[in-house]
Design an enzyme around this catalytic site. Structure first.
Site, mmCIF file in Angstrom:
data_model
loop_
_atom_site.group_PDB
_atom_site.id
_atom_site.type_symbol
_atom_site.label_atom_id
_atom_site.label_comp_id
_atom_site.label_asym_id
_atom_site.label_seq_id
_atom_site.Cartn_x
_atom_site.Cartn_y
_atom_site.Cartn_z
ATOM 1 N N VAL A 60 0.954 -3.693 3.956
ATOM 2 C CA VAL A 60 0.872 -4.994 4.627
ATOM 3 C C VAL A 60 2.144 -5.831 4.447
ATOM 4 O O VAL A 60 2.310 -6.850 5.105
ATOM 5 C CB VAL A 60 -0.359 -5.814 4.160
ATOM 6 C CG1 VAL A 60 -1.650 -5.164 4.610
ATOM 7 C CG2 VAL A 60 -0.335 -6.014 2.648
ATOM 8 N N SER A 91 0.800 -1.239 0.000
ATOM 9 C CA SER A 91 0.000 0.000 0.000
ATOM 10 C C SER A 91 0.825 1.276 0.000
ATOM 11 O O SER A 91 0.279 2.342 -0.280
ATOM 12 C CB SER A 91 -0.889 0.030 1.242
ATOM 13 O OG SER A 91 -2.149 -0.449 0.915
ATOM 14 N N TYR A 99 -4.183 3.347 7.850
ATOM 15 C CA TYR A 99 -5.410 2.553 8.017
ATOM 16 C C TYR A 99 -6.286 3.179 9.108
ATOM 17 O O TYR A 99 -6.345 4.403 9.216
ATOM 18 C CB TYR A 99 -5.070 1.083 8.320
ATOM 19 C CG TYR A 99 -4.155 0.468 7.294
ATOM 20 C CD1 TYR A 99 -4.550 0.372 5.955
ATOM 21 C CD2 TYR A 99 -2.900 -0.015 7.634
ATOM 22 C CE1 TYR A 99 -3.706 -0.197 4.994
ATOM 23 C CE2 TYR A 99 -2.059 -0.591 6.685
ATOM 24 C CZ TYR A 99 -2.466 -0.668 5.371
ATOM 25 O OH TYR A 99 -1.639 -1.213 4.431
ATOM 26 N N LYS A 104 0.605 3.405 -2.947
ATOM 27 C CA LYS A 104 -0.575 4.232 -3.219
ATOM 28 C C LYS A 104 -0.233 5.730 -3.145
ATOM 29 O O LYS A 104 -0.727 6.521 -3.938
ATOM 30 C CB LYS A 104 -1.679 3.913 -2.196
ATOM 31 C CG LYS A 104 -2.249 2.503 -2.341
ATOM 32 C CD LYS A 104 -3.155 2.174 -1.157
ATOM 33 C CE LYS A 104 -3.734 0.773 -1.278
ATOM 34 N NZ LYS A 104 -4.478 0.381 -0.068
ATOM 35 N N TYR A 144 -2.308 -2.708 -10.794
ATOM 36 C CA TYR A 144 -2.385 -2.453 -9.354
ATOM 37 C C TYR A 144 -1.663 -3.553 -8.564
ATOM 38 O O TYR A 144 -0.855 -3.275 -7.669
ATOM 39 C CB TYR A 144 -3.854 -2.351 -8.917
ATOM 40 C CG TYR A 144 -4.007 -2.258 -7.415
ATOM 41 C CD1 TYR A 144 -3.685 -1.097 -6.727
ATOM 42 C CD2 TYR A 144 -4.444 -3.357 -6.675
ATOM 43 C CE1 TYR A 144 -3.790 -1.024 -5.344
ATOM 44 C CE2 TYR A 144 -4.553 -3.291 -5.291
ATOM 45 C CZ TYR A 144 -4.227 -2.124 -4.627
ATOM 46 O OH TYR A 144 -4.314 -2.052 -3.271
HETATM 47 N N1 GLU Z 1 -1.899 -5.268 -2.415
HETATM 48 C C1 GLU Z 1 -2.567 -5.102 -1.185
HETATM 49 C C2 GLU Z 1 -4.072 -5.089 -1.340
HETATM 50 O O1 GLU Z 1 -4.616 -4.380 -2.134
HETATM 51 C C3 GLU Z 1 -2.106 -3.861 -0.518
HETATM 52 C C4 GLU Z 1 -2.724 -3.755 0.808
HETATM 53 C C5 GLU Z 1 -1.974 -2.936 1.777
HETATM 54 O O2 GLU Z 1 -0.738 -2.909 1.786
HETATM 55 O O3 GLU Z 1 -2.680 -2.307 2.560
HETATM 56 O O4 GLU Z 1 -4.760 -5.835 -0.654
#
Ligand code: GLU
Length: 603
Positions: free
Chosen positions: A258, A64, A240, A67, A188
């Site tokens: 994560v 994430s 989060y 992002k 993604y």
């Molecule tokens: N590739 C993961 C997902 O979309 C990233 C989640 C994350 O790191 O929060 O579930």
């Protein structure tokens, strides 16, 4: 020897090494293979120094954290209006992978999966099949090296990422994604599988902290405008459902993934990257959070608890009384300058010019005497000028000039383009900039003299009887000296004396200007007609400085040999000349003392 920060990071690492609480993410099967013992901490400073502790070179998937960077890329490439029409910027209060949109069917923000997938969709819409390569290349520029991709994690997520597929199709239903939904998902999943180390993450975070310039490579990756927007959503939604507590306790824009990574980016200060795969119930790395908490609280780095003493920005504030440039002037000129000393105000500034310091300076300026005609702002020690400070400075400049006062900058070039670009496009002020303060003061002195002394013609020949060194000499004595001198003429730019040569004579300047300089080029003083140079020959055997003709110059050279013979015939003249010389030296010393006094007594 280690630096204090290195020691602090090492202590932090040692304290937390044994904490294996939490557990590695397993909803992407491949991630469950991560080794929970891995632990790396990296910190990059804004001059590009990187502190690395523990497994700082161990690669793991960015997840994430990507992002934040893909969002910044979309803002940079597509503009904020376009991006904001597709994705919101509100915290969602829901899990990162919630299948829920806002009332107008947009993802809540780019840090939750729905927003991040929509963001990737924006890149796919413009770049098509090249979208992943573009993202990969941009993230690599943030890190300052070509990053790898973990194909296993990518495949693993691709095979199991049905929840993200559901989100993507929901977005497509509301036309928030381009047609090729499978390609968007593929890009993604792949962007989440880009491999980084805590070392890389700290450089990426420091790039955000450094107005978008990678502090290691020096490359501007995104604009300061985009940086501020990216850090904003990181602050409100980067951690989060822990974002509120994080801001409360740590107070730095951050993003976690994560995979076990966290970035924290403190504007104008540092970038932090951590890796430890055991996650807490929110999905944040347990030890990563603890590292950031410790560093923030120990060093008081909370972004909302910064303090500054704005008054220290004025290093010195003075007028022309008792002060002058290094140009030596005839005493008529000196008198004019002293009569009009209150027309000049010199403010030497230091540190960063910000909204707060510039406002303080402008309040100081408007209290100036009604006679003020020249305001010199010396910026040699100014480390930076923020946009807010430029806006205030531009407005101050308008007001000051409107009141018939010159504003003059030295030590740092302030172009009117600079100021007008930020402030109003209508003002077209011509700035007076000087390389060093002394040149600015000299310009002001010249201007004052020009205004008040039409009588003093700079091209006028100054006779020997008007020479400072010969003050008090009788006509007969002057006439005798005159007969002993040899006339010398030099072209502008010609060197007259050389430091290190033996001193066998001295000179009376009849016409033009010369400057006395050190070998390094630093100007010690400038002399106009009526002054002498090389007179240190009376005291020392070797020339201590170079002398250059600044204009075409006419002077009279008197050899020491001739001078000694002269003083044998007129012994009292030797005494008068030495006294005049001593007076000159004492005037120069008084000036130097006044400057020392100003600099040491201010503030
Ligand atoms: N590739 C993961 C997902 O979309 C990233 C989640 C994350 O790191 O929060 O579930």
């Amino acid at each position: 020897m280690n630096t204090p920060l290195q020691k602090l990071l090492e202590n932090c690492y040692d304290d937390l090494l044994g904490d294996l609480s939490g557990k590695v993410a397993d909803y992407i099967p491949e991630l469950s293979k991560s080794d929970p013992k891995r632990f790396g901490i990296s910190l990059t400073t804004l001059d590009g120094h990187i502190y690395d502790i523990g497994d700082s070179q161990f690669p793991f998937t960015i997840q994430s954290i990507s992002k934040a960077f893909v969002f910044s890329m979309a803002l940079e490439n597509l503009g904020s209006n376009h991006v904001e029409s597709v994705i919101g910027v509100e915290p969602s209060g829901e899990a990162f992978n919630a299948i829920r949109l806002t009332a107008d069917n947009r993802p809540f923000n780019p840090m939750v999966n729905a927003g991040a997938i929509a963001c990737t969709g924006l890149i796919v819409a413009t770049e098509g099949k090249k979208a992943f390569d573009k993202i990969h290349e941009t993230l690599s520029r943030f890190a300052g090296r070509k990053l790898g991709v973990d194909e296993e994690v990518y495949r693993s997520e691709s095979l199991t990422g049905d929840r993200n597929r559901a989100i993507a199709w929901l977005l497509r239903n509301y036309s928030r994604l381009p047609e090729n939904v499978d390609l968007v998902l593929d890009v993604y999943f792949k962007q989440c599988s880009i491999l980084v180390t805590s070392h890389d993450l700290s450089v990426m975070a420091a790039t955000l902290a450094n107005s978008g310039i990678n502090p290691v490579t020096g490359e501007q990756i995104i604009s300061p405008y985009v940086v501020a927007r990216t850090l904003s959503v990181m602050t409100s939604s980067g951690m989060y459902d822990y974002a509120g507590q994080w801001l409360y306790k740590v107070g730095m824009p951050a993003k976690s993934g994560v995979g076990g990574g966290i970035i924290a980016s403190l504007p104008a200060t540092l970038g932090l990257g951590t890796y430890s795969p055991n996650l807490d119930s929110y999905g944040n790395s347990v030890r990563g959070i603890r590292v950031c908490e410790k560093i923030s609280s120990y060093l008081n780095l909370h972004v909302l608890s910064q303090k500054t003493d704005i008054k220290t920005c004025i290093l010195a504030d003075y007028g022309l009384s008792g002060i002058s440039s290094r140009r030596s002037r005839r005493h008529e000129e000196v008198n004019i300058l002293q009569d009009h000393h209150d027309e000049v105000r010199i403010i030497e500034l230091i540190g960063a010019l910000t909204f707060a310091t510039m406002d303080y300076v402008s309040r100081a300026v408007i209290t100036s005497s009604a006679n003020l005609k020249y305001l010199i702002l010396d910026l040699r020690r100014v480390s930076g000028i923020t946009d807010a400070a430029k806006i205030l400075l531009n407005s101050l400049q308008n007001d000051v000039e409107h009141n018939g006062i010159y504003i003059i900058f030295s030590g740092r070039t302030i172009s009117s383009d600079d100021l007008n670009h930020i402030a109003s496009k209508n003002t077209l002020l011509k700035n007076l900039n000087f390389r060093i303060l002394d040149e600015a003061i000299e310009w002001v002195e010249d201007d004052i003299i020009k205004r008040y002394a039409e009588l003093l013609n700079p091209n006028e020949l100054v006779s020997l009887s008007e020479q400072f060194l010969l003050a008090g000499f009788t006509d007969k004595e002057i006439e005798t000296i005159s007969g002993l001198c040899i006339e010398r003429n030099y072209k502008s730019g010609e060197q007259i004396l050389f430091a290190g040569d033996s001193s066998k004579s001295f000179y009376f300047l009849l016409l033009g200007k010369v400057s006395v300089r050190l070998r390094s080029g630093i100007r010690l003083s400038s002399l106009s007609a009526g002054m002498s140079f090389g007179e240190m020959a009376l005291l020392e055997n070797l020339r201590s400085a170079d002398v250059w003709a600044d204009t075409d110059v006419r002077c009279l050279e008197l050899t020491l040999h001739a001078y000694n013979n002269f003083t044998k015939a007129f012994p009292e003249c030797g005494e008068k000349l030495m006294k005049n010389g001593a007076l000159l030296l004492s005037q120069r010393l008084r000036m130097a003392n006044a400057k020392v006094d100003i600099l040491s007594s201010s503030n």
